[in-house]
Design a protein around this motif. Structure first.
Motif, PDB file in Angstrom:
ATOM      1  N   TYR A   1      -0.338   1.996  11.289  1.00 44.02           N
ATOM      2  CA  TYR A   1      -0.396   3.258  10.573  1.00 44.02           C
ATOM      3  C   TYR A   1      -1.553   3.209   9.570  1.00 44.02           C
ATOM      4  CZ  TYR A   1       4.256   3.692  12.563  1.00 44.02           C
ATOM      5  OH  TYR A   1       5.320   3.728  13.438  1.00 44.02           O
ATOM      6  N   ARG A   2      -2.266   4.318   9.452  1.00 42.49           N
ATOM      7  CA  ARG A   2      -3.444   4.348   8.581  1.00 42.49           C
ATOM      8  C   ARG A   2      -3.238   5.290   7.422  1.00 42.49           C
ATOM      9  NH1 ARG A   2      -8.422   4.943  11.979  1.00 42.49           N
ATOM     10  NH2 ARG A   2      -7.573   7.017  12.396  1.00 42.49           N
ATOM     11  N   ARG A   3      -3.729   4.875   6.267  1.00 40.67           N
ATOM     12  CA  ARG A   3      -3.868   5.814   5.160  1.00 40.67           C
ATOM     13  C   ARG A   3      -5.165   6.586   5.387  1.00 40.67           C
ATOM     14  NH1 ARG A   3      -3.957   4.712  -1.430  1.00 40.67           N
ATOM     15  NH2 ARG A   3      -4.714   6.799  -1.974  1.00 40.67           N
ATOM     16  N   PRO A   4      -5.098   7.900   5.562  1.00 40.56           N
ATOM     17  CA  PRO A   4      -6.303   8.642   5.925  1.00 40.56           C
ATOM     18  C   PRO A   4      -7.436   8.460   4.927  1.00 40.56           C
ATOM     19  CG  PRO A   4      -4.352  10.014   6.180  1.00 40.56           C
ATOM     20  CD  PRO A   4      -3.926   8.766   5.472  1.00 40.56           C
ATOM     21  N   ALA A   5      -8.649   8.415   5.440  1.00 40.95           N
ATOM     22  CA  ALA A   5      -9.827   8.344   4.568  1.00 40.95           C
ATOM     23  C   ALA A   5      -9.897   9.622   3.730  1.00 40.95           C
ATOM     24  CB  ALA A   5     -11.095   8.200   5.410  1.00 40.95           C
ATOM     25  N   GLY A   6     -10.393   9.498   2.511  1.00 46.95           N
ATOM     26  CA  GLY A   6     -10.540  10.651   1.649  1.00 46.95           C
ATOM     27  C   GLY A   6      -9.320  10.980   0.831  1.00 46.95           C
ATOM     28  N   THR A   7      -8.229  10.178   0.973  1.00 51.57           N
ATOM     29  CA  THR A   7      -7.023  10.415   0.172  1.00 51.57           C
ATOM     30  C   THR A   7      -7.157   9.686  -1.163  1.00 51.57           C
ATOM     31  OG1 THR A   7      -5.929   8.514   1.221  1.00 51.57           O
ATOM     32  CG2 THR A   7      -5.547  10.691   2.180  1.00 51.57           C
ATOM     33  N   SER A   8      -6.405  10.179  -2.138  1.00 48.51           N
ATOM     34  CA  SER A   8      -6.451   9.543  -3.464  1.00 48.51           C
ATOM     35  C   SER A   8      -5.049   9.298  -3.974  1.00 48.51           C
ATOM     36  CB  SER A   8      -7.214  10.445  -4.440  1.00 48.51           C
ATOM     37  OG  SER A   8      -6.613  11.705  -4.548  1.00 48.51           O
TER      38      SER A   8
END
Length: 259
Positions: free
Chosen positions: A252-259
């Motif tokens: 599972y990935r933490r989407p790029a561009g999230t904060s």
């Protein structure tokens, strides 16, 4: 002293937080230890744990289930080697990895071997943590029996291990890639900026509420674009609600561009 009071006393005296564990399983394991030792009640058992370091280690071993092996679930590690790590290395030159609940070390050492082969010039950081100091001591020694190495290819076995009798000694270069530290997932602070977090067959011992809390904390510990790797018997059913995107079974990935 009832079981709830025992758990609270263990936390006060030893700093070990037991409320997040699934109570029927936890109580069954502790009761079986008490029966073997012929300890009459929880108060007497608490006193035994306080005065006998060997019994405390036995207690830790019983509730944490330190079972691991190199490249466990080999087909999943093939995906890690051929898809997940190359994708991460294409985005992040030097990887920051956390193996949470590492037991006696085969899992983080497996990742170290893969990174040594895929990106040997990288300045990778591999943190490996466990609640059990005995398991961590064994991990730092890096000495294993055949059972832990059954998924290691003959080429890797010859390259990274030295055999002496029934024991296999891991190469110092690979040992030096991993930093082992004691850590309690339920109460200690998490780091941040990890490109890969591996937590396999650990969260299953906790209650559903505790699991979701840990998943949220793992998400926050990941760098945007980082990947969370879970065990073959686990499913992260609410991954969308937690913010993850599923990129492959067990990844599972933490989407790029999230904060």
């Amino acid at each position: 002293m009832d079981f709830a009071e025992f758990k609270e006393a263990v936390y006060r005296r030893f700093g070990l937080y037991l409320d997040g564990y699934k109570e029927p399983q936890l109580k069954r394991r502790i009761d079986s230890l008490m029966a073997l030792l012929q300890v009459p009640d929880y108060g007497a058992y608490l006193n035994l744990l306080a005065r006998d370091g060997q019994q405390w280690q036995r207690f830790i071993d019983k509730i944490t289930i330190n079972v691991s092996e190199f490249f466990r679930n080999q087909e999943i590690f093939v995906r890690l080697e051929q898809e997940i790590l190359p994708s991460l290395l294409a985005t992040f030159r030097d990887l920051k990895v956390w193996s949470a609940g590492c037991a006696d070390g085969p899992e983080p050492y497996s990742v170290a071997i893969l990174l040594a082969e895929l990106a040997p010039g990288g300045r990778h950081q591999i943190l490996a943590t466990d609640i059990d100091p005995g398991a961590l001591a064994a991990a730092r020694r890096g000495v294993y029996g055949e059972r832990a190495l059954q998924a290691v290819t003959p080429t890797r076995l010859n390259r990274y291990f030295r055999r002496e009798g029934d024991h296999f000694y891991l190469q110092e270069q690979i040992k030096g890639m991993v930093d082992f530290r004691q850590h309690d997932l339920l109460k200690d602070a998490y780091g941040s900026g990890f490109h890969l977090i591996i937590c396999r067959n650990v969260v299953i011992y906790f209650t559903a509420d505790t699991q979701n809390d840990l998943y949220r904390r793992f998400y926050q510990a990941l760098a945007p674009g980082g990947v969370f790797f879970i065990g073959a018997t686990e499913n992260l059913f609410q991954y969308r609600e937690l913010g993850f995107e599923k990129i492959a079974p067990w990844f599972y990935r933490r989407p790029a561009g999230t904060s």
